[in-house]
Design an enzyme around this catalytic site. Structure first.
Site, mmCIF file in Angstrom:
data_model
loop_
_atom_site.group_PDB
_atom_site.id
_atom_site.type_symbol
_atom_site.label_atom_id
_atom_site.label_comp_id
_atom_site.label_asym_id
_atom_site.label_seq_id
_atom_site.Cartn_x
_atom_site.Cartn_y
_atom_site.Cartn_z
ATOM 1 N N HIS A 197 7.352 -0.593 -17.536
ATOM 2 C CA HIS A 197 7.150 -2.021 -17.223
ATOM 3 C C HIS A 197 6.848 -2.234 -15.735
ATOM 4 O O HIS A 197 7.145 -3.295 -15.182
ATOM 5 C CB HIS A 197 8.366 -2.854 -17.639
ATOM 6 C CG HIS A 197 8.806 -2.642 -19.043
ATOM 7 N ND1 HIS A 197 8.193 -3.232 -20.129
ATOM 8 C CD2 HIS A 197 9.796 -1.857 -19.562
ATOM 9 C CE1 HIS A 197 8.786 -2.851 -21.246
ATOM 10 N NE2 HIS A 197 9.753 -2.009 -20.934
ATOM 11 N N SER B 56 -15.485 -2.524 3.721
ATOM 12 C CA SER B 56 -15.789 -3.936 3.531
ATOM 13 C C SER B 56 -16.884 -4.349 4.498
ATOM 14 O O SER B 56 -16.950 -3.864 5.634
ATOM 15 C CB SER B 56 -14.526 -4.775 3.791
ATOM 16 O OG SER B 56 -14.858 -6.140 3.957
ATOM 17 N N LYS C 268 -10.803 -1.874 6.126
ATOM 18 C CA LYS C 268 -10.586 -1.612 4.706
ATOM 19 C C LYS C 268 -11.036 -0.223 4.274
ATOM 20 O O LYS C 268 -12.059 0.277 4.705
ATOM 21 C CB LYS C 268 -11.323 -2.651 3.847
ATOM 22 C CG LYS C 268 -10.838 -4.072 3.993
ATOM 23 C CD LYS C 268 -9.424 -4.253 3.497
ATOM 24 C CE LYS C 268 -9.276 -4.075 2.007
ATOM 25 N NZ LYS C 268 -10.004 -5.087 1.226
ATOM 26 N N GLU D 288 -11.439 1.734 -9.126
ATOM 27 C CA GLU D 288 -11.697 0.411 -9.695
ATOM 28 C C GLU D 288 -12.874 0.440 -10.659
ATOM 29 O O GLU D 288 -12.861 -0.236 -11.699
ATOM 30 C CB GLU D 288 -11.928 -0.590 -8.566
ATOM 31 C CG GLU D 288 -10.672 -0.852 -7.735
ATOM 32 C CD GLU D 288 -10.940 -1.734 -6.520
ATOM 33 O OE1 GLU D 288 -12.091 -2.171 -6.349
ATOM 34 O OE2 GLU D 288 -9.995 -1.976 -5.752
#
Length: 475
Positions: free
Chosen positions: A155, A276, A282, A289
């Site tokens: 969880h 970025s 970044k 992803e």
């Protein structure tokens, strides 16, 4: 060139031809169509439907055409409806009317599904090879962290301490099942459809069994109607691709979390991250992803084909033209994803100290208190209550379990004597999990060693199958 039309008195409408035309995407079947055509010519010659002289001319022209297709010298033109008509045009340009002799005893119905099976077998073997490479990368990375602890999760909450090598290695087992599914799929899908004709077989003296053997299939079809209408092999391949995508997506999710500032466990290599356009600091885990994102199209391709197949009557229907693009897209997606994810896994570095310091947080050793009491013959339900009471006391006083006093332990349960502290260490918790498949580091090391041995053997076996297929194709 058109492969039909003699009974029509009016030409096809431009809109109908545009809708019907598939050569823009099915051209990639050309090498498989040419190889199945060679097998068909051999069958026509064996059945004395073609003379040996004519068969030799057609075979020579097909081989020449194959070289021209491979080099890009021969390509479809505007009048070609599909890959089959384009290649027959090429053959008749070389041989005149003799080029049309190859159509005897075969239909586009059995021709296209034979070609698509060959394409699917070729590319599922390629995917299997990439899977074994990725599985090996996972296991090698896991071997680096066998003796490093981390909190295990349920969880997305701290659950129990685990070997981080165990945590990483779990993904290799999911892909091992995917590899098993591909092997099973190969056994079911290695059935030749050539010789089924439009749907009822042929009145000519053909030998579909010999043709199947020529093309490297395990067997020929048993029912000619089923042979031209069956697309189970495509649906199954799409399911396998979708499940591989799901497993890749789970890796993507974990890597994205681990690379976040909140976790800060994983440092993704610059080679497998992006920056970025506005924020110079970044390092985005884009490979992770994209692995997560592209799973959606893999699942969508499966659903698309199942929806197409669910209401089809009898034998061949033109709806089946929709079987190719989902398969092509799923194959292409995995061939793009798997090397990138493999590279990301191989080059990621994990912060051992951060993982270690997080391991005991969230009362991950509470179950060990319950197990300690069970070892003293206390029923687990009672032991569970006592361990929960220890957690409540810690939460109320903002302490960890090992910070409770002997008196506090004894006040919760009389059997919680000072020796309970022996189980309130991460190393003790890990080493105690000695059931088969458990997280004790000595077991994890053996598990990884065994999995690597199996992985190497499977890689060699699949590479051998793929090489045999390439030799059958003549490449």
């Amino acid at each position: 060139m058109a492969l039909w039309g003699a009974r029509f008195s009016q030409g096809i409408a431009d809109a109908t031809f545009a809708l019907s035309r598939s050569v823009d995407f099915d051209w990639r079947l050309a090498p498989y169509d040419l190889r199945s055509s060679l097998a068909h010519v051999a069958a026509l010659e064996s059945g004395e439907i073609l003379t040996s002289a004519d068969a030799a001319l057609i075979k020579s022209a097909l081989k020449e055409l194959a070289l021209q297709v491979a080099s890009g010298e021969f390509t479809p033109i505007a009048i070609d409806e599909d890959v089959h008509s384009a290649l027959e045009r090429g053959l008749t340009e070389k041989l005149g009317a003799l080029g049309g002799a190859i159509r005897a005893g075969r239909s586009r119905n059995d021709q296209v599904t034979t070609d698509l099976r060959l394409f699917a077998i070729d590319h599922m073997l390629e995917i299997a090879l990439l899977l074994t490479s990725m599985q090996g990368a996972i296991l090698k990375k896991a071997a680096e962290y066998v003796f490093d602890s981390a909190p295990g999760f349920t969880h997305i909450q701290h659950a129990q301490p685990v070997s981080f090598g165990h945590e990483l290695a779990k993904h290799a087992h999911a892909f091992a099942r995917d590899l098993d599914r591909i092997i099973d799929w190969l056994a079911r899908s290695s059935i030749s459809s050539l010789g089924a004709g439009a749907l009822s077989g042929s009145a000519l003296a053909l030998d579909p069994v010999a043709t199947a053997k020529d093309l490297g299939f395990s067997a020929s079809f048993s029912n000619s109607i089923d042979a031209v209408s069956d697309r189970d092999y495509v649906a199954e391949a799409l399911f396998i691709c979708a499940l591989i995508g799901t497993h890749l997506s789970r890796i993507g999710e974990e890597w994205t979390l681990w690379a976040s500032s909140e976790f800060a466990w994983a440092k993704v290599s610059d080679a497998y991250a992006t920056g970025s356009s506005i924020m110079p600091q970044k390092r985005n885990p884009d490979v992770a992803e994209l692995a997560r994102g592209k799973s959606g199209r893999l699942v969508g391709n499966l659903v698309s084909l199942l929806t197409t197949l669910k209401g089809l009557p009898f034998a061949y229907n033109r709806d089946l033209q929709e079987d190719k693009e989902p398969l092509f897209d799923s194959v292409d997606t995995l061939l793009l994803l798997l090397p990138a994810v493999t590279g990301m896994i191989s080059t990621t570095e994990f912060d051992r100290e951060k993982m270690k310091s997080a391991t005991a947080l969230g009362f991950t050793l509470a179950t060990d208190i319950a197990d300690y009491l069970v070892g003293k013959k206390i029923p687990f339900a009672t032991a569970h209550e006592a361990a929960g009471a220890c957690v409540r006391l810690c939460e109320a006083s903002e302490r960890q379990l090992h910070e409770l006093t002997d008196e506090e332990f004894a006040s919760i349960h009389s059997e919680l004597d000072p020796h309970v502290r022996s189980v309130l260490t991460v190393s003790g918790a890990l080493s105690s999990r000695t059931t088969a498949g458990g997280t004790a580091p000595v077991l994890v090391q053996a598990q990884i060693d065994g999995a690597l041995t199996a992985n190497n053997a499977q890689h060699s076996a699949i590479a051998g199958k793929h090489q045999a297929f390439k030799e059958m194709m003549g490449s």
